[in-house]
Design a protein around this motif. Structure first.
Motif, PDB file in Angstrom:
ATOM      1  N   ALA A   1     -47.014  -3.902 -60.501  1.00 37.30           N
ATOM      2  CA  ALA A   1     -45.810  -4.158 -61.305  1.00 37.30           C
ATOM      3  C   ALA A   1     -45.235  -5.538 -61.006  1.00 37.30           C
ATOM      4  CB  ALA A   1     -44.765  -3.089 -61.024  1.00 37.30           C
ATOM      5  N   LYS A   2     -44.833  -6.219 -62.064  1.00 39.37           N
ATOM      6  CA  LYS A   2     -44.085  -7.462 -61.926  1.00 39.37           C
ATOM      7  C   LYS A   2     -42.603  -7.248 -62.242  1.00 39.37           C
ATOM      8  CE  LYS A   2     -47.911 -10.631 -62.921  1.00 39.37           C
ATOM      9  NZ  LYS A   2     -48.414 -11.734 -63.785  1.00 39.37           N
ATOM     10  N   ASP A   3     -42.336  -6.343 -63.158  1.00 45.53           N
ATOM     11  CA  ASP A   3     -40.956  -6.004 -63.515  1.00 45.53           C
ATOM     12  C   ASP A   3     -40.826  -4.487 -63.547  1.00 45.53           C
ATOM     13  OD1 ASP A   3     -39.858  -8.713 -64.145  1.00 45.53           O
ATOM     14  OD2 ASP A   3     -41.423  -8.636 -65.674  1.00 45.53           O
ATOM     15  N   ILE A   4     -39.762  -3.966 -62.931  1.00 44.93           N
ATOM     16  CA  ILE A   4     -39.495  -2.531 -62.910  1.00 44.93           C
ATOM     17  C   ILE A   4     -38.078  -2.313 -63.425  1.00 44.93           C
ATOM     18  CG2 ILE A   4     -39.353  -0.443 -61.507  1.00 44.93           C
ATOM     19  CD1 ILE A   4     -41.156  -1.826 -59.451  1.00 44.93           C
ATOM     20  N   THR A   5     -37.959  -1.487 -64.439  1.00 39.16           N
ATOM     21  CA  THR A   5     -36.647  -1.122 -64.982  1.00 39.16           C
ATOM     22  C   THR A   5     -36.429   0.369 -64.780  1.00 39.16           C
ATOM     23  OG1 THR A   5     -36.757  -2.853 -66.664  1.00 39.16           O
ATOM     24  CG2 THR A   5     -35.173  -1.084 -67.023  1.00 39.16           C
ATOM     25  N   VAL A   6     -35.275   0.715 -64.263  1.00 39.87           N
ATOM     26  CA  VAL A   6     -34.912   2.111 -64.011  1.00 39.87           C
ATOM     27  C   VAL A   6     -33.855   2.529 -65.026  1.00 39.87           C
ATOM     28  CG1 VAL A   6     -33.762   3.669 -62.395  1.00 39.87           C
ATOM     29  CG2 VAL A   6     -35.497   2.084 -61.560  1.00 39.87           C
ATOM     30  N   THR A   7     -34.119   3.630 -65.719  1.00 43.93           N
ATOM     31  CA  THR A   7     -33.168   4.170 -66.693  1.00 43.93           C
ATOM     32  C   THR A   7     -32.687   5.533 -66.216  1.00 43.93           C
ATOM     33  OG1 THR A   7     -34.288   3.026 -68.509  1.00 43.93           O
ATOM     34  CG2 THR A   7     -32.812   4.828 -69.100  1.00 43.93           C
ATOM     35  N   PHE A   8     -31.368   5.694 -66.140  1.00 41.37           N
ATOM     36  CA  PHE A   8     -30.775   6.948 -65.690  1.00 41.37           C
ATOM     37  C   PHE A   8     -30.621   7.920 -66.856  1.00 41.37           C
ATOM     38  CE2 PHE A   8     -29.698   3.790 -62.561  1.00 41.37           C
ATOM     39  CZ  PHE A   8     -29.811   4.459 -61.349  1.00 41.37           C
ATOM     40  N   SER A   9     -30.278   9.158 -66.530  1.00 45.33           N
ATOM     41  CA  SER A   9     -30.158  10.187 -67.566  1.00 45.33           C
ATOM     42  C   SER A   9     -29.055   9.870 -68.562  1.00 45.33           C
ATOM     43  CB  SER A   9     -29.905  11.557 -66.924  1.00 45.33           C
ATOM     44  OG  SER A   9     -28.694  11.553 -66.182  1.00 45.33           O
TER      45      SER A   9
ATOM     46  N   GLY B   1     -28.697   7.004 -69.895  1.00 45.45           N
ATOM     47  CA  GLY B   1     -29.195   5.953 -70.766  1.00 45.45           C
ATOM     48  C   GLY B   1     -28.976   4.558 -70.213  1.00 45.45           C
ATOM     49  N   ASP B   2     -28.216   4.420 -69.130  1.00 45.24           N
ATOM     50  CA  ASP B   2     -27.984   3.113 -68.516  1.00 45.24           C
ATOM     51  C   ASP B   2     -29.244   2.646 -67.800  1.00 45.24           C
ATOM     52  OD1 ASP B   2     -25.277   3.066 -69.303  1.00 45.24           O
ATOM     53  OD2 ASP B   2     -24.748   4.351 -67.613  1.00 45.24           O
ATOM     54  N   SER B   3     -29.555   1.350 -67.922  1.00 44.15           N
ATOM     55  CA  SER B   3     -30.762   0.787 -67.318  1.00 44.15           C
ATOM     56  C   SER B   3     -30.411  -0.392 -66.418  1.00 44.15           C
ATOM     57  CB  SER B   3     -31.744   0.314 -68.404  1.00 44.15           C
ATOM     58  OG  SER B   3     -32.202   1.403 -69.177  1.00 44.15           O
ATOM     59  N   VAL B   4     -31.134  -0.493 -65.284  1.00 44.43           N
ATOM     60  CA  VAL B   4     -30.979  -1.617 -64.357  1.00 44.43           C
ATOM     61  C   VAL B   4     -32.365  -1.986 -63.843  1.00 44.43           C
ATOM     62  CG1 VAL B   4     -28.642  -1.006 -63.637  1.00 44.43           C
ATOM     63  CG2 VAL B   4     -30.593  -0.067 -62.408  1.00 44.43           C
ATOM     64  N   THR B   5     -32.499  -3.198 -63.332  1.00 42.66           N
ATOM     65  CA  THR B   5     -33.753  -3.613 -62.726  1.00 42.66           C
ATOM     66  C   THR B   5     -33.838  -3.093 -61.296  1.00 42.66           C
ATOM     67  OG1 THR B   5     -32.772  -5.703 -62.007  1.00 42.66           O
ATOM     68  CG2 THR B   5     -33.905  -5.677 -64.150  1.00 42.66           C
ATOM     69  N   ALA B   6     -35.052  -2.938 -60.802  1.00 39.90           N
ATOM     70  CA  ALA B   6     -35.266  -2.431 -59.454  1.00 39.90           C
ATOM     71  C   ALA B   6     -36.289  -3.301 -58.740  1.00 39.90           C
ATOM     72  CB  ALA B   6     -35.748  -0.974 -59.503  1.00 39.90           C
ATOM     73  N   GLU B   7     -36.224  -3.309 -57.417  1.00 42.82           N
ATOM     74  CA  GLU B   7     -37.209  -4.030 -56.618  1.00 42.82           C
ATOM     75  C   GLU B   7     -38.056  -3.053 -55.826  1.00 42.82           C
ATOM     76  OE1 GLU B   7     -36.165  -6.187 -53.075  1.00 42.82           O
ATOM     77  OE2 GLU B   7     -34.160  -5.278 -53.021  1.00 42.82           O
ATOM     78  N   LEU B   8     -39.300  -3.418 -55.598  1.00 38.40           N
ATOM     79  CA  LEU B   8     -40.215  -2.590 -54.830  1.00 38.40           C
ATOM     80  C   LEU B   8     -39.947  -2.774 -53.343  1.00 38.40           C
ATOM     81  CD1 LEU B   8     -42.728  -0.730 -54.808  1.00 38.40           C
ATOM     82  CD2 LEU B   8     -44.125  -2.820 -54.743  1.00 38.40           C
ATOM     83  N   ILE B   9     -39.692  -1.675 -52.630  1.00 39.22           N
ATOM     84  CA  ILE B   9     -39.427  -1.718 -51.196  1.00 39.22           C
ATOM     85  C   ILE B   9     -40.712  -1.542 -50.401  1.00 39.22           C
ATOM     86  CG2 ILE B   9     -38.214  -0.587 -49.293  1.00 39.22           C
ATOM     87  CD1 ILE B   9     -36.434  -2.206 -51.181  1.00 39.22           C
TER      88      ILE B   9
END
Length: 418
Positions: free
Chosen positions: A151-159, A161-169
């Motif tokens: 992955a180069k870009d990861i987007t997390v969407t909550f139930s 409908g709000d979405s934010v970017t995430a980083e790989l730990i």
């Protein structure tokens, strides 16, 4: 590789009923249709003047009756038209409370959905969809390694409908687990982790995920088996991307996109991380080796006890440790059990000097048939049973050597995963 994305149009099924026809108009009254009029005086016709008077009275009476009948008919017609235009009310159950029992499927879903997320991943090889769930208030989210690999870009969407970017730990191929993190998100709802050692065959379970990018999808079933040894991956061909799982098996429908989502018990506690499915042969006879991508009721989840340990290590260090016995296995051995090789890679000893295996008394050529009394049938299965433990755990190996069976006591060593 992340799971593929697919959508289908919603069906259109609503139609309006035809309006019922109106009532037929009332027939007009004809006062002359009944024949000649007569006075009633013994049946004899009256004299001339009287006859004319009676006739005029009869005509007047007939016209009045016609008007009255026409009025009644028109009124009845208006009523019929109004009745036909009135909204039809069918019997219906009264509204009830929306709350459900906490241990029902609806109750479990209501508890867990706020803590389940959909991951949209983009990489050089394209994009895909997976699932994850919130571990803590700091924003750590657990998912599968194969969801975020490359992955180069990861987007997390909550139930919501709000979405934010995430980083790989951190991620681990061998356990097929990964942790990502979101920042600046308030009101996170971490899911409660259960204990996979308490799981029994037949227990009801609920799976939540985003199959084919249909987020917030809830399915239900039971635990159909425990301790099911499976391997997944292996696309590279050299075994470096194979994951080994001592899995929970479930018939709850799991499809591409469910990967990384929670498998929940009746208390809405996470008991597994949905990771793999068994596909049916596309042709029905297995002739070409192609597999159907949909669920056939054979889904597999990583036990949460294993997921918890790996997640903690990934959060702390970005890497996970693997328990090892310090031997090289002969993966070409076709007999029953796992055979220790007689020579290691590059001419090294098959049994690591001063390693866990040597200290326990293992030797090259030994065939390991049981781990803690549970039979193993090959090298892959031995690795799976070993990785179900923690480094430093004690266990007993049943070994066949020179036709004799013996039991060896061992303490597992540790190695860094990839």
């Amino acid at each position: 590789m992340a799971d593929s994305q697919q959508s289908e149009p919603a069906p259109s099924w609503w139609s309006h009923p035809d309006r019922p026809a109106g009532a037929p108009p009332a027939a007009a009254y004809d006062p002359w249709a009944a024949g000649p009029l007569h006075t009633v005086d013994g049946g004899r016709p009256a004299a001339g003047p009287v006859r004319g008077l009676v006739l005029r009275q009869a005509v007047a009476l007939g016209l009045g009756t016609a008007l009255l009948a026409g009025g009644i008919g028109g009124y009845v017609g208006v009523l019929a038209e109004r009745r036909a235009g009135t909204r039809l009310e069918l019997p219906q159950a009264a509204a009830e409370a929306k709350d459900r029992a906490p241990d029902s499927v609806a109750g479990i879903a209501a508890t867990a959905l706020p803590g389940v997320v959909t991951l949209h991943v983009r990489g050089s090889g394209g994009g895909g969809t997976g699932t994850g769930f919130v571990l803590d208030a700091e924003g750590h989210i657990l998912t599968n390694n194969h969801v975020v690999a490359g992955a180069k870009d990861i987007t997390v969407t909550f139930s919501t409908g709000d979405s934010v970017t995430a980083e790989l730990i951190g991620r681990d191929i061998g356990y097929d687990l990964a942790v990502v993190k979101v920042d600046g998100v308030r009101g996170l709802r971490p899911l409660t982790l259960g204990n996979s050692e308490n799981v029994k065959v037949g227990d009801p379970v609920v799976a939540i995920g985003a199959p084919f990018d249909l987020s917030n999808t809830v399915t239900a079933g039971i635990i159909s088996a425990t301790g099911r040894p499976i391997t997944a991956g292996g696309d590279k061909g050299d075994g470096s991307d194979i994951s080994y799982v001592d899995a929970l098996q479930t018939d709850a429908p799991i499809n591409p996109g469910n990967s990384g989502g929670p498998l929940l018990d009746a208390k809405a506690h996470v008991i597994g991380i949905n990771s793999a499915i068994r596909g049916a042969d596309a042709g029905g006879d297995g002739g070409d080796g192609a597999k159907q991508s949909g669920s056939i009721g054979l889904g597999f989840a990583i036990p949460v006890n294993q997921g918890k340990r790996v997640a903690e290590e990934l959060i702390r260090t970005g890497r996970a440790t693997h328990p090892v016995i310090g031997v090289t296995l002969d993966m070409e051995y076709s007999g029953d059990g796992a055979r220790v090789a007689t020579r290691g890679e590059g001419g090294k000893p098959a049994v690591t000097p001063d390693g866990p295996g040597e200290r326990a008394g293992l030797k090259g050529g030994d065939v390991i048939t049981k781990v803690d009394g549970t039979r193993v049938h090959g090298g892959d299965e031995l690795i799976i049973k070993i990785r179900a433990h923690r480094p430093g755990d004690p266990l007993k190996l049943t070994v066949l050597r020179d036709g004799r069976e013996r039991t060896l006591d061992m303490v597992l060593g540790s190695a860094n995963g990839s």
